[in-house]
Motif scaffolding. Structure first.
Motif, PDB file in Angstrom:
ATOM      1  N   VAL A  50       0.678 -25.637 -34.141  1.00 57.36           N
ATOM      2  CA  VAL A  50       2.332 -25.931 -34.062  1.00 57.36           C
ATOM      3  C   VAL A  50       3.067 -25.512 -35.223  1.00 57.36           C
ATOM      4  O   VAL A  50       2.445 -26.136 -36.249  1.00 57.36           O
ATOM      5  CB  VAL A  50       2.348 -27.441 -33.508  1.00 57.36           C
ATOM      6  CG1 VAL A  50       4.019 -27.705 -33.520  1.00 57.36           C
ATOM      7  CG2 VAL A  50       1.831 -27.615 -32.248  1.00 57.36           C
ATOM      8  N   PHE A  51       4.025 -24.817 -35.336  1.00 63.29           N
ATOM      9  CA  PHE A  51       4.443 -24.298 -36.662  1.00 63.29           C
ATOM     10  C   PHE A  51       5.924 -24.315 -36.476  1.00 63.29           C
ATOM     11  O   PHE A  51       6.534 -24.022 -35.519  1.00 63.29           O
ATOM     12  CB  PHE A  51       3.913 -23.091 -37.283  1.00 63.29           C
ATOM     13  CG  PHE A  51       3.968 -21.802 -36.428  1.00 63.29           C
ATOM     14  CD1 PHE A  51       5.063 -20.853 -36.750  1.00 63.29           C
ATOM     15  CD2 PHE A  51       3.276 -21.600 -35.211  1.00 63.29           C
ATOM     16  CE1 PHE A  51       5.167 -19.771 -35.947  1.00 63.29           C
ATOM     17  CE2 PHE A  51       3.632 -20.689 -34.246  1.00 63.29           C
ATOM     18  CZ  PHE A  51       4.727 -19.612 -34.896  1.00 63.29           C
ATOM     19  N   ALA A  52       6.648 -23.952 -37.766  1.00 53.05           N
ATOM     20  CA  ALA A  52       8.135 -23.785 -37.548  1.00 53.05           C
ATOM     21  C   ALA A  52       8.612 -22.258 -38.241  1.00 53.05           C
ATOM     22  O   ALA A  52       8.138 -21.844 -39.246  1.00 53.05           O
ATOM     23  CB  ALA A  52       8.603 -24.903 -38.341  1.00 53.05           C
ATOM     24  N   HIS A  53       9.664 -21.852 -37.630  1.00 52.44           N
ATOM     25  CA  HIS A  53      10.127 -20.429 -38.021  1.00 52.44           C
ATOM     26  C   HIS A  53      10.440 -20.549 -39.677  1.00 52.44           C
ATOM     27  O   HIS A  53       9.877 -19.628 -40.263  1.00 52.44           O
ATOM     28  CB  HIS A  53      11.486 -20.217 -37.625  1.00 52.44           C
ATOM     29  CG  HIS A  53      11.433 -19.290 -36.425  1.00 52.44           C
ATOM     30  ND1 HIS A  53      12.433 -19.076 -35.613  1.00 52.44           N
ATOM     31  CD2 HIS A  53      10.521 -18.344 -36.140  1.00 52.44           C
ATOM     32  CE1 HIS A  53      12.323 -18.117 -34.605  1.00 52.44           C
ATOM     33  NE2 HIS A  53      11.133 -17.408 -34.963  1.00 52.44           N
ATOM     34  N   SER A  54      10.977 -21.348 -40.080  1.00 50.68           N
ATOM     35  CA  SER A  54      11.381 -21.395 -41.593  1.00 50.68           C
ATOM     36  C   SER A  54      10.135 -21.402 -42.450  1.00 50.68           C
ATOM     37  O   SER A  54      10.381 -21.241 -43.732  1.00 50.68           O
ATOM     38  CB  SER A  54      12.399 -22.465 -41.506  1.00 50.68           C
ATOM     39  OG  SER A  54      11.884 -23.605 -41.430  1.00 50.68           O
ATOM     40  N   ALA A  55       9.176 -21.884 -42.235  1.00 48.72           N
ATOM     41  CA  ALA A  55       7.818 -22.140 -43.003  1.00 48.72           C
ATOM     42  C   ALA A  55       7.024 -20.865 -42.983  1.00 48.72           C
ATOM     43  O   ALA A  55       5.808 -21.062 -43.578  1.00 48.72           O
ATOM     44  CB  ALA A  55       7.091 -23.442 -42.555  1.00 48.72           C
ATOM     45  N   VAL A  56       7.396 -19.854 -42.395  1.00 49.83           N
ATOM     46  CA  VAL A  56       6.310 -18.521 -42.178  1.00 49.83           C
ATOM     47  C   VAL A  56       7.250 -17.574 -42.632  1.00 49.83           C
ATOM     48  O   VAL A  56       7.601 -16.867 -41.930  1.00 49.83           O
ATOM     49  CB  VAL A  56       5.769 -18.578 -40.844  1.00 49.83           C
ATOM     50  CG1 VAL A  56       4.739 -17.422 -40.822  1.00 49.83           C
ATOM     51  CG2 VAL A  56       5.371 -19.901 -40.172  1.00 49.83           C
ATOM     52  N   PRO A  57       7.487 -17.425 -43.826  1.00 49.19           N
ATOM     53  CA  PRO A  57       8.137 -16.152 -44.342  1.00 49.19           C
ATOM     54  C   PRO A  57       7.804 -14.799 -44.135  1.00 49.19           C
ATOM     55  O   PRO A  57       8.560 -13.882 -43.624  1.00 49.19           O
ATOM     56  CB  PRO A  57       8.076 -16.102 -46.045  1.00 49.19           C
ATOM     57  CG  PRO A  57       7.660 -17.660 -46.417  1.00 49.19           C
ATOM     58  CD  PRO A  57       6.919 -18.096 -45.023  1.00 49.19           C
ATOM     59  N   ALA A  58       6.320 -14.595 -43.984  1.00 46.01           N
ATOM     60  CA  ALA A  58       6.082 -13.014 -43.581  1.00 46.01           C
ATOM     61  C   ALA A  58       6.304 -12.838 -41.980  1.00 46.01           C
ATOM     62  O   ALA A  58       6.518 -11.634 -41.758  1.00 46.01           O
ATOM     63  CB  ALA A  58       4.436 -13.099 -43.592  1.00 46.01           C
ATOM     64  N   LEU A  59       6.398 -13.881 -41.299  1.00 46.07           N
ATOM     65  CA  LEU A  59       7.018 -13.573 -39.958  1.00 46.07           C
ATOM     66  C   LEU A  59       8.274 -13.002 -39.973  1.00 46.07           C
ATOM     67  O   LEU A  59       8.676 -11.866 -39.453  1.00 46.07           O
ATOM     68  CB  LEU A  59       6.873 -15.006 -38.984  1.00 46.07           C
ATOM     69  CG  LEU A  59       7.296 -14.848 -37.504  1.00 46.07           C
ATOM     70  CD1 LEU A  59       6.915 -16.327 -37.032  1.00 46.07           C
ATOM     71  CD2 LEU A  59       8.733 -14.705 -37.189  1.00 46.07           C
ATOM     72  N   ASN A  60       9.158 -13.716 -40.749  1.00 46.06           N
ATOM     73  CA  ASN A  60      10.577 -13.452 -40.707  1.00 46.06           C
ATOM     74  C   ASN A  60      10.720 -11.934 -41.459  1.00 46.06           C
ATOM     75  O   ASN A  60      11.614 -11.277 -41.266  1.00 46.06           O
ATOM     76  CB  ASN A  60      11.480 -14.373 -41.217  1.00 46.06           C
ATOM     77  CG  ASN A  60      11.444 -15.768 -40.382  1.00 46.06           C
ATOM     78  OD1 ASN A  60      11.925 -15.825 -39.432  1.00 46.06           O
ATOM     79  ND2 ASN A  60      10.821 -16.652 -41.025  1.00 46.06           N
ATOM     80  N   GLN A  61       9.853 -11.739 -42.384  1.00 45.55           N
ATOM     81  CA  GLN A  61       9.883 -10.136 -43.065  1.00 45.55           C
ATOM     82  C   GLN A  61       9.671  -9.466 -42.153  1.00 45.55           C
ATOM     83  O   GLN A  61      10.293  -7.862 -42.279  1.00 45.55           O
ATOM     84  CB  GLN A  61       8.961 -10.282 -44.112  1.00 45.55           C
ATOM     85  CG  GLN A  61       9.363  -9.172 -44.962  1.00 45.55           C
ATOM     86  CD  GLN A  61       8.369  -9.357 -46.564  1.00 45.55           C
ATOM     87  OE1 GLN A  61       8.173 -10.581 -46.746  1.00 45.55           O
ATOM     88  NE2 GLN A  61       8.389  -8.211 -47.105  1.00 45.55           N
TER      89      GLN A  61
END
Length: 369
Positions: free
Chosen positions: A120-131
């Motif tokens: 279980v995780f949050a968008h904003s906590a995973v910078p590499a995903l958003n990159q």
């Protein structure tokens, strides 16, 4: 194949109008994937999730949540995304965001999501995903984004005077959500098939452009939901924002009050007829889901006793069904530290996955400096 109770009941009730809109190839492939899950669940990685815009309700439970727990318990690797960045797509501010995020974690744990087996995780906590969003945007055209039916619908129904760029790129953000972890299976409703198809397109185009003969990203399959669409107490789609939903965390009195106020019709004899009696049939289906019975049998048992008896049956069934979930939720809510720890550990696992994927992307794009 052993079907879920919801799948059995939906089949008994007959195909829905939504089913008719799903391409036959998608239905066929989804059935094939379901068979493969039972044979070898370890070959699948699922990405699913929710936007933290309020507490989850019965529509969420029977639509998606129970299926996550089912897949987890079968041995499928599960990643559950709390899409906090996506709250910003159609809202100027993210009011009570932290509270809603913690509430989602509480709901997940209360229904049986196991943080030892599901991340279980949050968008904003995973910078590499958003990159990953940046290279993915280079693979699609503006016209392709504009044709996405969900984006078109959201823009048409937006309460804002203008639509943000984040809203327009929403489908690509979802593609990044799916592909960052190389998910090969995504549970969806028929309305989400265009989003998944765009993710498949991005995976294919990236592999063709940068893969040098190898497939860095899988083209994820859709696992179509067999659950019926539950209406809210006002006869419209059950929604957090409409105030017509029965929250998983609601107490028994609130639940009974909402069901007493639910719309029915003028006919006293209770039947299950979704086409001609949608509001009555929705209440019958809700009771049937909670009781694990066929909706026609539930309606026959009530018969001429009328809407009041139907609502009493539904209230009792829903409250009995939700009682252990609510008790578990209350117990978990007493330890906020545990909730935060679940999220921290999930964020750490998601970050490790995302950073490894981004490293592969940089290598494939020859952008390692």
């Amino acid at each position: 194949m052993t079907s879920t109770p919801v799948a059995r009941r939906t089949a008994a009730a007959g195909p829905s109008s939504a089913d008719a809109l799903v391409p036959s190839t998608a239905r066929t492939r989804s059935a094939e994937v379901e068979e493969l899950i039972h044979r070898d669940p370890g070959r699948f990685r699922v990405l699913t999730g929710d936007r933290p815009t309020g507490q989850l309700h019965l529509g969420h439970y029977f639509g998606t949540l129970h299926n996550r727990v089912r897949l987890q318990n079968l041995g499928v690797e599960m990643l559950v995304l709390i899409a906090d960045y996506q709250v910003l797509t159609d809202r100027d501010t993210a009011d009570r965001l932290s509270e809603h995020v913690e509430g989602l974690v509480l709901d997940y744990l209360a229904i049986g999501v196991d943080p030892a087996r599901s991340t279980v995780f949050a968008h904003s906590a995973v910078p590499a995903l958003n990159q990953l969003l940046l290279p993915f945007l280079s693979l699609v055209s503006v016209a392709e984004l504009g044709r996405n039916p969900t984006v078109k619908d959201e823009i048409a129904h937006s309460r804002q005077s203008s639509v943000s760029g984040l809203m327009f790129t929403y489908p690509l953000h979802q593609a990044a959500d799916i592909l960052f972890c190389k998910a090969n299976l995504v549970p969806v409703g028929q309305d989400q098939l265009p989003h998944l198809e765009l993710a498949r397109t991005v995976a294919r185009r990236f592999n063709d452009r940068y893969g040098a003969g190898t497939a860095l990203f899988p083209e994820p399959d859709a696992l179509l939901s067999a659950a019926p669409l539950l209406l809210g107490t006002d006869g419209a789609k059950m929604s957090k924002s409409r105030g017509n939903a029965i929250r998983l965390a609601a107490d028994a009195d609130e639940t009974a009050r909402l069901i007493r106020g639910a719309r029915t019709d003028a006919h006293r004899h209770i039947t299950y007829d979704p086409v001609n009696r949608p509001e009555v049939s929705n209440l019958v289906m809700l009771a049937a889901l909670c009781l694990d019975r066929d909706p026609h049998q539930v309606a026959d048992d009530i018969g001429g006793a009328g809407a009041a008896a139907l609502k009493d049956t539904v209230s009792e069934a829903v409250n009995e069904f939700l009682a252990p979930i609510r008790a578990r939720r209350r117990q978990l809510a007493q330890d906020r530290g545990h909730i935060r720890q679940v999220l921290r550990e999930g964020n750490q696992r998601a970050n490790a996955i995302a950073e490894a994927t981004l490293d592969e992307v940089r290598t494939a794009m020859n952008s390692r400096y």
